[in-house]
Motif scaffolding. Structure first.
Motif, PDB file in Angstrom:
ATOM      1  N   LEU A 308     -16.719 -53.226  48.700  1.00 37.95           N
ATOM      2  CA  LEU A 308     -17.188 -53.505  47.343  1.00 37.95           C
ATOM      3  C   LEU A 308     -18.662 -53.153  47.170  1.00 37.95           C
ATOM      4  N   ALA A 309     -19.416 -53.254  48.247  1.00 39.19           N
ATOM      5  CA  ALA A 309     -20.839 -52.915  48.161  1.00 39.19           C
ATOM      6  C   ALA A 309     -21.050 -51.429  47.925  1.00 39.19           C
ATOM      7  N   VAL A 310     -20.106 -50.597  48.350  1.00 40.15           N
ATOM      8  CA  VAL A 310     -20.303 -49.143  48.259  1.00 40.15           C
ATOM      9  C   VAL A 310     -20.390 -48.665  46.812  1.00 40.15           C
ATOM     10  N   PRO A 311     -19.395 -48.921  45.939  1.00 41.75           N
ATOM     11  CA  PRO A 311     -19.545 -48.473  44.547  1.00 41.75           C
ATOM     12  C   PRO A 311     -20.694 -49.160  43.821  1.00 41.75           C
ATOM     13  N   ALA A 312     -21.013 -50.404  44.229  1.00 39.67           N
ATOM     14  CA  ALA A 312     -22.155 -51.079  43.608  1.00 39.67           C
ATOM     15  C   ALA A 312     -23.455 -50.354  43.936  1.00 39.67           C
ATOM     16  N   PRO A 393     -33.349 -59.953  47.447  1.00 40.06           N
ATOM     17  CA  PRO A 393     -33.553 -60.362  46.047  1.00 40.06           C
ATOM     18  C   PRO A 393     -34.045 -59.228  45.157  1.00 40.06           C
ATOM     19  N   GLY A 394     -35.014 -58.475  45.633  1.00 39.00           N
ATOM     20  CA  GLY A 394     -35.507 -57.354  44.843  1.00 39.00           C
ATOM     21  C   GLY A 394     -34.449 -56.294  44.636  1.00 39.00           C
ATOM     22  N   ALA A 395     -33.609 -56.065  45.663  1.00 42.79           N
ATOM     23  CA  ALA A 395     -32.553 -55.070  45.542  1.00 42.79           C
ATOM     24  C   ALA A 395     -31.527 -55.486  44.497  1.00 42.79           C
ATOM     25  N   VAL A 396     -31.174 -56.758  44.477  1.00 42.78           N
ATOM     26  CA  VAL A 396     -30.207 -57.246  43.496  1.00 42.78           C
ATOM     27  C   VAL A 396     -30.769 -57.098  42.086  1.00 42.78           C
ATOM     28  N   ARG A 397     -32.038 -57.441  41.902  1.00 45.13           N
ATOM     29  CA  ARG A 397     -32.645 -57.294  40.570  1.00 45.13           C
ATOM     30  C   ARG A 397     -32.632 -55.832  40.128  1.00 45.13           C
ATOM     31  N   LEU A 399     -30.551 -53.461  41.016  1.00 44.44           N
ATOM     32  CA  LEU A 399     -29.202 -53.001  40.709  1.00 44.44           C
ATOM     33  C   LEU A 399     -28.661 -53.615  39.426  1.00 44.44           C
ATOM     34  N   ARG A 400     -29.151 -54.803  39.073  1.00 45.52           N
ATOM     35  CA  ARG A 400     -28.619 -55.497  37.901  1.00 45.52           C
ATOM     36  C   ARG A 400     -29.222 -55.018  36.592  1.00 45.52           C
ATOM     37  N   GLY A 401     -30.363 -54.377  36.616  1.00 47.61           N
ATOM     38  CA  GLY A 401     -30.900 -53.975  35.322  1.00 47.61           C
ATOM     39  C   GLY A 401     -32.299 -53.443  35.359  1.00 47.61           C
ATOM     40  N   GLY A 402     -32.850 -53.267  36.546  1.00 47.73           N
ATOM     41  CA  GLY A 402     -34.187 -52.714  36.654  1.00 47.73           C
ATOM     42  C   GLY A 402     -34.146 -51.207  36.702  1.00 47.73           C
ATOM     43  N   PRO A 403     -34.758 -50.629  37.715  1.00 46.73           N
ATOM     44  CA  PRO A 403     -34.754 -49.187  37.868  1.00 46.73           C
ATOM     45  C   PRO A 403     -33.332 -48.675  38.066  1.00 46.73           C
ATOM     46  N   PRO A 404     -33.105 -47.362  37.854  1.00 40.11           N
ATOM     47  CA  PRO A 404     -31.765 -46.814  38.020  1.00 40.11           C
ATOM     48  C   PRO A 404     -31.183 -47.071  39.405  1.00 40.11           C
ATOM     49  N   THR A 405     -32.024 -47.073  40.390  1.00 38.41           N
ATOM     50  CA  THR A 405     -31.554 -47.339  41.754  1.00 38.41           C
ATOM     51  C   THR A 405     -32.583 -48.190  42.481  1.00 38.41           C
ATOM     52  N   ALA A 406     -32.095 -48.978  43.404  1.00 36.32           N
ATOM     53  CA  ALA A 406     -33.001 -49.724  44.269  1.00 36.32           C
ATOM     54  C   ALA A 406     -33.568 -48.776  45.314  1.00 36.32           C
ATOM     55  N   SER A 407     -34.597 -49.229  46.015  1.00 44.59           N
ATOM     56  CA  SER A 407     -35.168 -48.407  47.079  1.00 44.59           C
ATOM     57  C   SER A 407     -34.126 -48.191  48.172  1.00 44.59           C
ATOM     58  N   ARG A 408     -34.358 -47.163  48.995  1.00 40.80           N
ATOM     59  CA  ARG A 408     -33.408 -46.867  50.065  1.00 40.80           C
ATOM     60  C   ARG A 408     -33.290 -48.043  51.030  1.00 40.80           C
ATOM     61  N   ALA A 410     -33.785 -51.168  50.362  1.00 44.41           N
ATOM     62  CA  ALA A 410     -33.082 -52.260  49.705  1.00 44.41           C
ATOM     63  C   ALA A 410     -31.578 -52.012  49.671  1.00 44.41           C
ATOM     64  N   ARG A 411     -31.178 -50.763  49.456  1.00 44.93           N
ATOM     65  CA  ARG A 411     -29.754 -50.449  49.455  1.00 44.93           C
ATOM     66  C   ARG A 411     -29.145 -50.668  50.839  1.00 44.93           C
ATOM     67  N   LEU A 412     -29.875 -50.267  51.864  1.00 45.03           N
ATOM     68  CA  LEU A 412     -29.395 -50.519  53.219  1.00 45.03           C
ATOM     69  C   LEU A 412     -29.279 -52.016  53.474  1.00 45.03           C
ATOM     70  N   ALA A 413     -30.255 -52.774  53.013  1.00 46.25           N
ATOM     71  CA  ALA A 413     -30.229 -54.224  53.211  1.00 46.25           C
ATOM     72  C   ALA A 413     -28.994 -54.844  52.574  1.00 46.25           C
ATOM     73  N   LEU A 414     -28.628 -54.410  51.372  1.00 41.70           N
ATOM     74  CA  LEU A 414     -27.461 -54.972  50.707  1.00 41.70           C
ATOM     75  C   LEU A 414     -26.163 -54.609  51.434  1.00 41.70           C
ATOM     76  N   LEU A 415     -26.087 -53.394  51.956  1.00 38.89           N
ATOM     77  CA  LEU A 415     -24.907 -53.000  52.725  1.00 38.89           C
ATOM     78  C   LEU A 415     -24.753 -53.885  53.955  1.00 38.89           C
ATOM     79  N   VAL A 416     -25.851 -54.116  54.651  1.00 37.61           N
ATOM     80  CA  VAL A 416     -25.832 -54.954  55.852  1.00 37.61           C
ATOM     81  C   VAL A 416     -25.453 -56.393  55.500  1.00 37.61           C
ATOM     82  N   LEU A 417     -26.021 -56.906  54.421  1.00 41.45           N
ATOM     83  CA  LEU A 417     -25.747 -58.292  54.052  1.00 41.45           C
ATOM     84  C   LEU A 417     -24.315 -58.487  53.583  1.00 41.45           C
TER      85      LEU A 417
END
Length: 481
Positions: A308-312, A393-397, A399-408, A410-417
């Motif tokens: 589920l994290a992948v398409p997100a 936390p910054g990565a979630v923000r 992805l939810r409505g800030g910049p088009p993409t989170a930093s690289r 941050a994206r790795l952190a979300l995949l790991v989590l």
């Protein structure tokens, strides 16, 4: 004649003849020092967790034997030994620690993938051979609990599948050995099919599990590259190769399970980022593998958290319908063949509590399992998880409505989590009391990329901190199951 030696410096405060360091650089250095200290604190907490699990576990086990583990928290016994794999394992560890980071940074991408697969295979095999060829490899999958003991009962596969659930619970005539009863029939069918094509016996089964299982490193590297960038994938590569989980991957069917699940994630990531010529085909392939994953182990449905994290992270749901289409194929095929997954799972729960699962205390294993995971993932992964949690936390923000993409990062952190969330769900379920150093390998694989978030300056120390405990465990304990 008087000579005056003046040495410029850029230390905090700007002493000497050089210009003072910019305040931003000073602050960055101070933050880096604080982060480094926090990494060490996280690693120290991991050591304390393992120590507590060992001490408390031995007290409980010596008191009443309820842990059903001779050397808790690991399913192991004290057995100091050397073996033919000892020199190879030491050489592999030294080579990866000394040269792994440099090679990972410089090799062409395809060369890195080939080197990572070869290195991981060599590391797992060398660790297995510490126990010798006979005990550590050829006979590992032929013991009374293992899949190869029932190959002859699958002569008529459709009939066996229809009758499979009738032999799960203890007390039924001809009940399955522990590992066969504890898994859907896809796990056993793998070895049945190997036998049918002429690759029967424990040695071939072991080679299959190690070679295929080690390919999970490639799947993880490809996924990290397409979702978080090549730089972070290269940083994680040495840690994936030198994973402490090799102690239990060699030789274990769980390493094979981990690879199947990892390739499911990798194909979905390639489809979501459109890094392949036919994304829909990749998505269907990922779904097929996920369906097969669920028929290798009941608990691996929790890999859905990582999927589920992948398409997100890719910010697209485009491949999801194709993935789901592929994921239906295996369940439909098994259901039409006469095997009911849900019925089998409920019978497995009954079987689990008939055996050691009904005796082992949840109050100990719910946290001691995490000590097992610490040993199998390594202290570098623990420190990387700390950094992942800080970035989340910054990565979630973002992805939810800030910049088009989170930093690289941050994206790795979300995949790991996401993988950590799956692991914790398995832990809290109570269906993973002990043996998690082996059973959780499909989740542990996805914790290792967190090591890419560690600073490069101390990378070799972190690699050594992963390899040395693994070598000690494999030489001091007999890790049977």
């Amino acid at each position: 004649m008087k000579t005056e030696n003046a040495t410029p410096t850029d230390t905090v405060g700007g002493t000497g003849n050089g210009p003072p360091a910019p305040p931003d650089r000073d602050r960055a250095r101070a933050r880096a020092r604080r982060a480094g200290r926090a990494d060490l604190v996280a690693a120290a907490a991991g050591v304390l967790l393992v120590t507590a699990a060992v001490v408390v576990g031995h007290v409980i086990q010596n008191r009443d034997g309820s842990l059903r583990a001779q050397w808790p928290p690991l399913l192991a016994s004290w057995d100091p030994h050397l073996g033919p794999g000892t020199p190879a394992a030491l050489i592999m560890a030294v080579l990866v620690v000394a040269h792994g980071p440099t090679l990972a940074a410089r090799l062409p991408w395809r060369g890195l993938l080939a080197a990572a697969w070869a290195g991981s295979t060599a590391w797992v095999f060398s660790m297995a051979l510490i126990d010798g060829w006979h005990r550590g490899v050829a006979k590992r999958l032929t013991t009374k609990h293992e899949y190869l003991r029932v190959i002859d009962r699958f002569e008529d596969i459709p009939a066996t599948l229809r009758d499979f659930t009738n032999h799960i619970v203890i007390g039924e005539p001809g009940n399955w050995p522990a590992h066969i009863a504890g898994h859907p029939p896809g796990a056993t069918l793998t070895f049945v099919w190997l036998d049918r094509i002429g690759l029967g016996g424990g040695a071939w089964a072991a080679v299959f599990c190690v070679v295929v299982g080690s390919s999970g490193v490639l799947a993880a590297l490809i996924t990290v590259r397409v979702l978080a960038g090549e730089r972070l994938a290269r940083r994680a590569a040495p840690f994936l190769v030198l994973a402490p989980a090799a102690v239990w991957a060699g030789v274990s069917a769980d390493g094979y399970f981990a690879a199947v699940a990892a390739w499911s994630v990798a194909l979905l990531a390639l489809a979501a980022t459109r890094r392949v010529r036919f994304p829909a085909v990749a998505a269907v392939g990922g779904g097929l593998l996920f369906g097969w994953t669920c028929y290798l182990s009941y608990g691996l449905g929790l890999m859905a958290a990582v999927l589920l994290a992948v398409p997100a992270l890719a910010r697209t749901a485009r491949p999801v319908p194709w993935f789901l289409l592929g994921a239906l194929v295996v369940p439909v095929a098994f259901t039409f063949a006469g095997f009911n997954w849900w019925t089998a799972y409920h019978l497995l729960v009954e079987r689990y509590y008939q055996g050691a699962g009904g005796v082992r205390p949840y109050g100990y294993w719910v946290w001691a399992n995490l000590a097992c995971a610490t040993l199998a993932a390594g202290l570098a992964a623990v420190a990387g998880l700390r950094r992942s949690a800080m970035a989340a936390p910054g990565a979630v923000r973002a992805l939810r409505g800030g910049p088009p993409t989170a930093s690289r990062e941050a994206r790795l952190a979300l995949l790991v989590l996401a993988a950590l969330a799956a692991l914790l769900a398995a832990d809290l379920s109570g269906m993973s009391k002990a043996e998690t150093e082996r059973i959780w390998q499909p989740f542990l694989l996805w914790l290792l990329p967190a090591t890419a978030l560690l600073p490069r300056r101390g990378v070799r120390w972190w690699l050594a901190a992963s390899a040395i405990p693994a070598l000690l465990v494999n030489h001091l304990l007999w890790t049977g199951w």
